[in-house]
Design a protein around this motif. Structure first.
Motif: not given
Length: 243
Positions: A9, A14, A18
């Motif tokens: 990841r 991330d 978002q």
């Protein structure tokens, strides 16, 4: 023992996902400002470099405006972003956005006949050896489509068919548009299979279109493409309108 692949990841990825979801979903409206890098890093529990990298990606995608020494401003993605946001707009979780799906179908129906027309025109004036190879792949994709009975697999073969048509059309603008439309369309293949089955199961229509392209007949190719794409497009739009 069955091994499970380890997914690496990206923290900045991330953060990007978002914020992008909130911009495209309307939670962050155009003209509003994001918290500072420090505030975002604290709120998200990540480092400031990760936030900075995510903001740079968001700016490159046309979702925010980043200016040194000023607050990061949310942009109107409808005016500033490119086709690469289409896949994110089409699928919100497991739900298809009807308005976005409709616009993709309309673009497909508009562009398909023109691409077929260009392919036929360039077959007529192209280098014989190169054209022959591309036409062979086009006809082979039709053969594969006719031999297949699974609607989902047929859709994938139909996408390959249009890939070959685009190769013959030799238009970088249409190629890039198609790539983004395909990226948006592919995640919804299973959901669309019941309605698309009539189109992708119509091997005769694909043969007619391939033959018109191979014969170098642009007008016929456009007409056959329109006849192929029209019914399913109309049915899908009616289904979306009734959803």
């Amino acid at each position: 023992m069955a091994w499970t692949p380890v997914v690496k990841r990206s923290v900045s990825g991330d953060v990007f996902e978002q914020i992008a979801a909130e911009v495209l979903g309307g939670e962050l409206v155009a003209g509003s400002t994001l918290p500072s890098e420090r505030q975002l890093a604290e709120a998200l529990g990540v480092s400031r470099p990760a936030v900075r990298e995510a903001l740079q990606r968001l700016a490159a995608a046309g979702l925010v405006s980043v200016r040194q020494g000023e607050a990061t401003t949310v942009l109107d993605y409808r005016r500033s972003a490119g086709l690469e946001v289409l896949p994110r707009l089409l699928l919100r979780g497991d739900t298809i956005d009807p308005g976005v799906a409709r616009s993709i179908l309309e673009a497909r129906l508009h562009n398909g006949p023109k691409i077929a027309e260009l392919a036929a025109a360039r077959v007529r004036g192209g280098a014989e050896s190169q054209v022959d190879g591309e036409l062979t792949l086009l006809h082979e994709s039709v053969d594969s489509l006719v031999a297949e009975s699974d609607p989902l697999t047929q859709q994938r073969i139909a996408l390959e068919f249009w890939d070959h048509v685009l190769d013959l059309a030799d238009s970088i603008a249409f190629r890039l548009m198609y790539s983004m439309l395909r990226a948006a369309y592919e995640p919804a293949l299973a959901a669309l299979a019941p309605i698309m089955s009539a189109e992708v199961g119509n091997g005769g229509a694909y043969r007619d279109l391939a033959a018109a392209i191979a014969a170098g007949e642009p007008e016929k190719a456009a007409d056959f493409a329109r006849a192929l794409l029209g019914p399913a497009t109309t049915a899908l739009i009616h289904a979306l309108d009734g959803a």
